[in-house]
Design a protein around this motif. Sequence first.
Motif, short mmCIF file in Angstrom:
data_model
loop_
_atom_site.label_atom_id
_atom_site.label_comp_id
_atom_site.label_asym_id
_atom_site.label_seq_id
_atom_site.Cartn_x
_atom_site.Cartn_y
_atom_site.Cartn_z
N GLU A 161 0.84 -1.19 0.00
CA GLU A 161 0.00 0.00 0.00
C GLU A 161 0.87 1.24 0.00
N ASP A 162 0.61 2.14 -0.92
CA ASP A 162 1.35 3.39 -1.04
C ASP A 162 0.36 4.55 -1.03
N LYS A 163 0.34 5.29 0.09
CA LYS A 163 -0.56 6.43 0.26
C LYS A 163 -2.02 6.04 -0.02
N GLY A 164 -2.40 4.90 0.53
CA GLY A 164 -3.77 4.46 0.42
C GLY A 164 -4.11 3.72 -0.86
N ILE A 165 -3.14 3.57 -1.76
CA ILE A 165 -3.37 2.89 -3.04
C ILE A 165 -2.64 1.56 -3.03
N THR A 166 -3.35 0.47 -3.31
CA THR A 166 -2.73 -0.84 -3.36
C THR A 166 -2.03 -1.04 -4.70
N LYS A 167 -0.75 -1.43 -4.64
CA LYS A 167 0.04 -1.63 -5.84
C LYS A 167 0.61 -3.04 -5.88
N ASN A 168 0.82 -3.54 -7.07
CA ASN A 168 1.38 -4.88 -7.27
C ASN A 168 2.65 -4.79 -8.10
N GLU A 169 3.69 -5.46 -7.65
CA GLU A 169 4.96 -5.44 -8.36
C GLU A 169 5.50 -6.86 -8.48
N LYS A 170 6.21 -7.13 -9.57
CA LYS A 170 6.90 -8.40 -9.74
C LYS A 170 8.34 -8.26 -9.25
N LEU A 171 8.79 -9.22 -8.46
CA LEU A 171 10.13 -9.18 -7.91
C LEU A 171 11.04 -10.13 -8.68
N LEU A 172 12.25 -9.66 -8.95
CA LEU A 172 13.24 -10.49 -9.64
C LEU A 172 14.22 -11.06 -8.63
N THR A 173 14.66 -12.27 -8.83
CA THR A 173 15.65 -12.88 -7.94
C THR A 173 17.03 -12.31 -8.22
N ILE A 174 17.86 -12.23 -7.19
CA ILE A 174 19.22 -11.73 -7.34
C ILE A 174 20.19 -12.69 -6.66
N ASP A 217 -14.31 -19.71 4.93
CA ASP A 217 -12.87 -19.60 4.73
C ASP A 217 -12.49 -18.16 4.40
N THR A 218 -11.53 -17.59 5.12
CA THR A 218 -11.03 -16.26 4.86
C THR A 218 -9.51 -16.32 4.81
N ILE A 219 -8.90 -15.37 4.13
CA ILE A 219 -7.45 -15.41 3.95
C ILE A 219 -6.70 -14.88 5.17
N THR A 220 -7.41 -14.22 6.09
CA THR A 220 -6.76 -13.66 7.26
C THR A 220 -7.80 -13.32 8.31
N LEU A 221 -7.36 -13.04 9.53
CA LEU A 221 -8.22 -12.46 10.55
C LEU A 221 -7.94 -10.97 10.55
N SER A 222 -8.92 -10.18 10.15
CA SER A 222 -8.73 -8.75 10.00
C SER A 222 -9.10 -8.00 11.27
N PRO A 223 -8.43 -6.89 11.54
CA PRO A 223 -8.74 -6.11 12.76
C PRO A 223 -10.04 -5.33 12.60
N ASP A 224 -10.69 -5.06 13.72
CA ASP A 224 -11.84 -4.14 13.73
C ASP A 224 -11.36 -2.72 13.48
N ILE A 225 -10.20 -2.41 14.05
CA ILE A 225 -9.60 -1.07 13.91
C ILE A 225 -8.24 -1.22 13.24
N PRO A 226 -8.16 -0.99 11.91
CA PRO A 226 -6.85 -1.08 11.22
C PRO A 226 -5.94 0.06 11.65
N VAL A 227 -4.66 -0.24 11.79
CA VAL A 227 -3.67 0.76 12.18
C VAL A 227 -2.50 0.67 11.21
N ALA A 228 -2.05 1.82 10.72
CA ALA A 228 -0.93 1.86 9.77
C ALA A 228 0.39 1.57 10.49
N ILE A 229 1.31 0.94 9.76
CA ILE A 229 2.66 0.71 10.26
C ILE A 229 3.61 1.69 9.57
N VAL A 230 4.29 2.51 10.36
CA VAL A 230 5.22 3.49 9.82
C VAL A 230 6.57 3.30 10.51
#
Length: 240
Positions: A5-18, A196-209
């Motif tokens: 997530e970047d400034k509230g926008i979900t983005k998807n990127e492909k990662l290359l191995t190094i 079936d759900t992919i995660t247990l989501s919080p009632d109150i989401p909090v950003a990690i900075v």
Amino acid sequence: SISYEDKGITKNEKLLTINANYISNIKMTYYYDYHDLELPIAWKNKNENYWFHYFNQDKVLYFQYNKCKDRLLKSFSYFCDKFFVSLSTNEVRAVIIDVRFNTGGNANLFTSLFFPKLKSYKQNHDLDIYTIIGRRTFSAGLRVALDMKKEFDSILIGKPTGNKPNHYAGQDRFTLPNSKLIINYSTRFYKMLDRDTITLSPDIPVAIVSNDIISGKDRFLEKAFQLINDSNSNMTRDFY
């Protein structure tokens, strides 16, 4: 690929191995590199399986549960006795259970020792309960959070958990005969929810900075205290 997530926008990127040799040239910075840094309380005892602290000014009992595993010198049973002595002898209006760093272990320790005592205490006392979860809340740690939500209607604060409520666990291992590599595998399927759900989501989401840690700020815990101290708060407690 990775989603972020970047400034509230979900983005998807492909990662290359190094090449692994390239990684060795990267300078990593950790919060403990800042020697004069005053860490938030949640980061001070992350290596402890379990510990608690009473915030006298706010009348809040904070319990950080990092690993569902007994300690040799101070068993979880001993810890529970100490915790509930503190709960009974101090003026406590809210309990915070923090499992954001709990990656698992034996969930029966919590359900057989801590859970019944809290349930008994709650029947005779007006007590709000909050549970902090995060991306490292995994396996038995997730079960603790789920039990708190189901049985106590505890408000979940933080980030979605690291694995699904319905998941494979119970580890066993074997060694490959030629390479001698050790293979770990799950032995049991745990179904904790009907759907079936992919995660247990919080009632109150909090950003990690990341800068919060460097500045000694803990948004997860601060949000819990904000809810506790906001007597006019009338939030809807949805399961997800």
